[in-house]
Design an enzyme around this catalytic site. Structure first.
Site, mmCIF file in Angstrom:
data_model
loop_
_atom_site.group_PDB
_atom_site.id
_atom_site.type_symbol
_atom_site.label_atom_id
_atom_site.label_comp_id
_atom_site.label_asym_id
_atom_site.label_seq_id
_atom_site.Cartn_x
_atom_site.Cartn_y
_atom_site.Cartn_z
ATOM 1 C CB THR A 73 20.422 -11.228 -17.181
ATOM 2 O OG1 THR A 73 19.748 -10.557 -16.509
ATOM 3 C CG2 THR A 73 21.250 -10.095 -18.015
ATOM 4 N N GLY A 97 17.815 -3.334 -18.505
ATOM 5 C CA GLY A 97 18.277 -2.047 -18.916
ATOM 6 C C GLY A 97 17.804 -0.859 -18.118
ATOM 7 C CD GLU A 137 21.236 -0.081 -13.610
ATOM 8 O OE1 GLU A 137 21.176 -1.342 -13.928
ATOM 9 O OE2 GLU A 137 20.699 0.402 -12.544
ATOM 10 C CD1 TRP A 162 16.629 -6.075 -13.132
ATOM 11 C CD2 TRP A 162 17.886 -7.558 -12.494
ATOM 12 N NE1 TRP A 162 17.104 -5.418 -12.031
ATOM 13 C CE2 TRP A 162 17.844 -6.461 -11.577
ATOM 14 C CE3 TRP A 162 18.440 -8.540 -12.229
ATOM 15 C CZ2 TRP A 162 18.751 -6.390 -10.362
ATOM 16 C CZ3 TRP A 162 19.275 -8.850 -11.165
ATOM 17 C CH2 TRP A 162 19.291 -7.691 -10.206
ATOM 18 C CG ASN A 211 17.528 0.883 -11.312
ATOM 19 O OD1 ASN A 211 17.768 -0.080 -11.551
ATOM 20 N ND2 ASN A 211 17.873 2.239 -11.799
ATOM 21 C CG ASP A 269 20.932 0.574 -8.229
ATOM 22 O OD1 ASP A 269 19.960 0.516 -8.938
ATOM 23 O OD2 ASP A 269 21.981 -0.078 -8.470
ATOM 24 C CD1 TRP A 279 26.069 -13.019 -7.360
ATOM 25 C CD2 TRP A 279 26.033 -11.213 -5.653
ATOM 26 N NE1 TRP A 279 25.652 -11.739 -7.934
ATOM 27 C CE2 TRP A 279 25.597 -10.790 -6.933
ATOM 28 C CE3 TRP A 279 26.255 -10.439 -4.505
ATOM 29 C CZ2 TRP A 279 25.267 -9.308 -7.061
ATOM 30 C CZ3 TRP A 279 25.995 -9.235 -4.475
ATOM 31 C CH2 TRP A 279 25.224 -8.771 -5.918
ATOM 32 C CD1 TRP A 313 28.308 -4.856 -9.606
ATOM 33 C CD2 TRP A 313 26.298 -4.318 -8.706
ATOM 34 N NE1 TRP A 313 28.177 -3.416 -9.553
ATOM 35 C CE2 TRP A 313 27.054 -2.978 -9.013
ATOM 36 C CE3 TRP A 313 25.065 -4.326 -8.326
ATOM 37 C CZ2 TRP A 313 26.566 -1.853 -8.518
ATOM 38 C CZ3 TRP A 313 24.653 -2.948 -7.955
ATOM 39 C CH2 TRP A 313 25.289 -1.851 -7.918
HETATM 40 N N1 PQQ Z 1 22.376 -7.931 -12.153
HETATM 41 C C1 PQQ Z 1 23.261 -8.682 -11.214
HETATM 42 C C2 PQQ Z 1 24.039 -9.822 -11.133
HETATM 43 O O1 PQQ Z 1 24.006 -10.688 -11.867
HETATM 44 O O2 PQQ Z 1 25.032 -9.957 -10.152
HETATM 45 C C3 PQQ Z 1 23.295 -7.726 -10.278
HETATM 46 C C4 PQQ Z 1 22.609 -6.611 -10.720
HETATM 47 C C5 PQQ Z 1 21.987 -7.104 -11.761
HETATM 48 C C6 PQQ Z 1 21.923 -5.541 -10.056
HETATM 49 O O3 PQQ Z 1 22.395 -5.112 -8.857
HETATM 50 C C7 PQQ Z 1 21.336 -4.771 -10.816
HETATM 51 O O4 PQQ Z 1 20.994 -3.616 -10.335
HETATM 52 C C8 PQQ Z 1 20.923 -4.982 -11.900
HETATM 53 N N2 PQQ Z 1 20.024 -4.143 -12.639
HETATM 54 C C9 PQQ Z 1 19.486 -4.323 -13.904
HETATM 55 C C10 PQQ Z 1 18.728 -3.276 -14.407
HETATM 56 O O5 PQQ Z 1 18.259 -2.401 -13.679
HETATM 57 O O6 PQQ Z 1 18.266 -3.215 -15.701
HETATM 58 C C11 PQQ Z 1 19.887 -5.492 -14.633
HETATM 59 C C12 PQQ Z 1 20.687 -6.411 -13.962
HETATM 60 C C13 PQQ Z 1 20.904 -7.653 -14.747
HETATM 61 O O7 PQQ Z 1 20.171 -7.934 -15.614
HETATM 62 O O8 PQQ Z 1 21.730 -8.439 -14.529
HETATM 63 C C14 PQQ Z 1 21.248 -6.225 -12.769
#
Ligand code: PQQ
Length: 581
Positions: free
Chosen positions: A157, A173, A175, A240, A258, A300, A475, A539
């Site tokens: 991303t 990744g 999560e 990321w 995290n 997190d 955001w 998100w």
């Molecule tokens: N991506 C967003 C977004 O684009 O709005 C918000 C988040 C991500 C988070 O709050 C995350 O915790 C998150 N965590 C991961 C991860 O731990 O791999 C990846 C991403 C992502 O790649 O978008 C987010």
């Protein structure tokens, strides 16, 4: 070797271009252009628009190089090359074929944060983790390389960063229980040059006996000692976020996310080096210093947010600073040469999981946050719903990058003003399946209805200078300019311009969809333009993005954001503004 680097340093100093997604290597997102300024910004008009043809969340922003603009989209990750000198014609486009099975392993919408340029190529990290190099003139694929494996939950991303003869890229990744890394690929061939993991044995971390944390050597097996058994193999620490670079110090900076799972009971220990600021040598990958902000995370609070490099004086001493607005609600100012911690303060007064960082250099807990019992999901234990933790898992700030103006010496920070209830539960690991282990609900702080603030921050003292309320989280990424104006977007879809000194609103325009993109500016044909992608999602907007009618569905969707559907709907559009002739 050094040529791509010198070229990029020079190009990023030319305010007519916007040659890297962060504006410059320092991640300042500041432009020297001042044709649009605090006096005339109220007259801004839409100059032209461009539909990307893609729904879902549009993060990042276009690159502008001479007469060309390069626009990227969320999955399927299209790239458009647009000729600004010829009726904004599409000169080439790239549309990869990707397996849509990657979508369910993307945690937080199908976003992509942008492109990188260098050595005559445009670089894109696709959702499926293919890093692709495109000829900047033709869009032809020069090389591709797989940076990860979506079947294990690894996805792409974030935006790559070109440093000298390498392309740097992280991985998502956290999560899904990945062992995350930062990787550097040869700019000519795509061959892997080095890979530094967030957790694991020293040879995988790329640390040595000179690597320090808060001025002391980290010693042998610094990560392994802080995990039970081989939990580090599925320990997360995803990379990321944004990358910065100091060419003089020859160091790159980024954060790790995290630890996996979100259930802290299941992974005793500090879980190093998740939630950590990394300073690495871009040639070898070896870490010079690290600093873990949230040991043994229970909420997190990914540590991936951007590191903004600035040169300012503290107590009359010129310092090379790194300022970082962490998810955990604390803003850190460090000496970027050696990782000395100078300031750590809350940038939202509602932050309540900690009373602050232990700043006593002689204390055994020096540099650690003091966790308050009432917010400890680890102390409460599994299947206990801990209520009223601020900030929520979204953090006081998430991926939305802040800007820094050397004119005001202030940081302009888009924030979330959101709290949560957090209930950890036992989860077992299956490759490619969510490894989350907690349920959340999120809402504004007690007695308040607004879920965002846009603030100005003094990184030397750790104080809020002014703060503007927003109904929803901000955001979108900020832009500061020499015109004394700061721009940002809102989830309702407004592009806003405010006075850099006072925060006074000077202009707003409602774009076709909610804004989670980052505002950019450039000059073409003697005229300054401001450009922003709208397209609600990420998100915060995932409820809308996924077309969910149940606002609590999805991965911790944010209840209060259901009201967004009263203001906006999906759709990717670039809107470009200018002053009237
Ligand atoms: N991506 C967003 C977004 O684009 O709005 C918000 C988040 C991500 C988070 O709050 C995350 O915790 C998150 N965590 C991961 C991860 O731990 O791999 C990846 C991403 C992502 O790649 O978008 C987010």
């Amino acid at each position: 070797g050094a040529s791509a680097n010198d070229e990029l340093v020079k190009m990023s100093q030319n305010p007519k271009d916007w040659v890297m997604p962060t504006g410059d290597y320092a991640n300042s997102r500041y432009s020297k252009l001042n044709q649009i300024n605090a006096q005339n910004v109220g007259k801004l008009q839409v100059a032209w628009t461009f539909s990307t043809g893609v729904l879902r969340g549009h993060e990042g922003g276009p690159l502008i190089i001479g007469n060309m603009m390069y626009v990227h989209t969320p999955f399927p990750n299209k790239v458009y090359a647009i000729d600004l000198s010829n009726e904004n014609k599409i000169v080439w486009k790239y549309e990869p074929k990707q397996d849509p099975n990657v979508i369910p392993v993307m945690c937080c919408d199908t976003v992509n944060r942008g492109l990188a340029f260098g050595d005559g190529k445009i670089f894109l990290h696709q959702a499926d983790t293919t890093l692709v190099a495109l000829d900047v003139k033709t869009g032809q694929v020069a090389w591709t390389v797989k940076n990860g494996d979506p079947s294990k939950g690894e996805t792409g991303t974030s935006a790559p960063m070109v440093v000298k003869d390498k392309v740097l890229i992280g991985i998502s990744g956290g999560e899904f229980g990945v062992q995350a890394h930062m990787s550097a690929y040869d700019i000519k061939t795509g061959k892997l040059a080095w890979r530094g993991y967030s957790e694991g044995p020293d040879n995988q971390l790329l640390v040595d006996d000179k690597t320090t944390a808060l001025g002391k050597p980290i010693g042998k097996d610094s990560s392994l000692k802080t995990w039970q058994g081989d939990q580090w193999k599925i320990g997360g620490g995803a990379t990321w976020g944004w990358i910065s670079y100091d060419p003089e110090l020859n160091l790159v900076y980024y954060g790790s996310g995290n630890p996996s799972t979100w259930n802290p009971k299941q992974r005793p220990g500090d879980n190093k080096w998740s939630m950590t600021i990394w300073a690495r040598n871009p040639d070898t990958g070896v870490a010079k210093w690290v600093y873990q902000m949230t040991p043994h995370d229970e909420w997190d609070y990914d540590g991936v947010n951007e590191m903004i490099l600035s040169d300012q004086s503290i107590n009359g001493q010129p310092r090379k600073l790194l300022t970082h607005f962490d998810r955990n609600g604390l803003a850190y100012t460090m000496d970027r040469t050696n990782g000395e911690l100078l300031v750590a303060e809350k940038y939202d007064p509602k932050v309540n999981w900690t009373s602050g960082v232990d700043m006593d250099k002689n204390s055994p807990t020096y540099g650690r946050p003091k966790v308050l019992d009432a917010a400890s999901t680890d102390k409460a234990g599994e299947d206990v719903n801990v209520k009223g933790i601020c900030p929520a898992a979204l953090g006081t700030k998430d991926e939305q990058p802040a800007a820094y103006s050397p004119d005001t010496q202030l940081f302009y920070v888009p924030t979330n003003h959101v709290c949560m209830d957090y209930e950890p539960f036992k989860v077992s690991y299956t490759a490619g399946q969510p490894y989350v282990g907690a349920t959340l609900s999120m809402y504004p702080p007690a007695g308040e209805t607004h879920m965002g603030n846009f603030i100005a921050w003094d990184g030397k003292t750790g104080k809020i200078v002014w703060s503007n309320k927003e109904q929803f989280s901000v955001w979108s990424g900020a832009l500061a300019t020499a015109g004394g104006v700061v721009f940002y977007g809102t989830l309702e879809g407004y592009l806003k311009a405010v006075d850099a000194k006072s925060g006074k609103e000077l202009y707003k325009f409602k774009t076709p969809s909610g804004i989670i993109g980052n505002v950019t500016t450039y000059e073409n044909g003697g005229k300054q333009y401001v450009a922003v992608l709208s397209g609600v999602g990420g998100w915060a907007g995932i409820g809308l993005a996924a077309g969910l009618t149940d606002p609590t569905a999805g991965l911790g969707a944010v209840g209060g954001y259901a009201a967004l559907s009263n203001y906006t709907a999906l759709g990717g559009t670039l809107t470009v503004f200018a002053l009237p002739n």
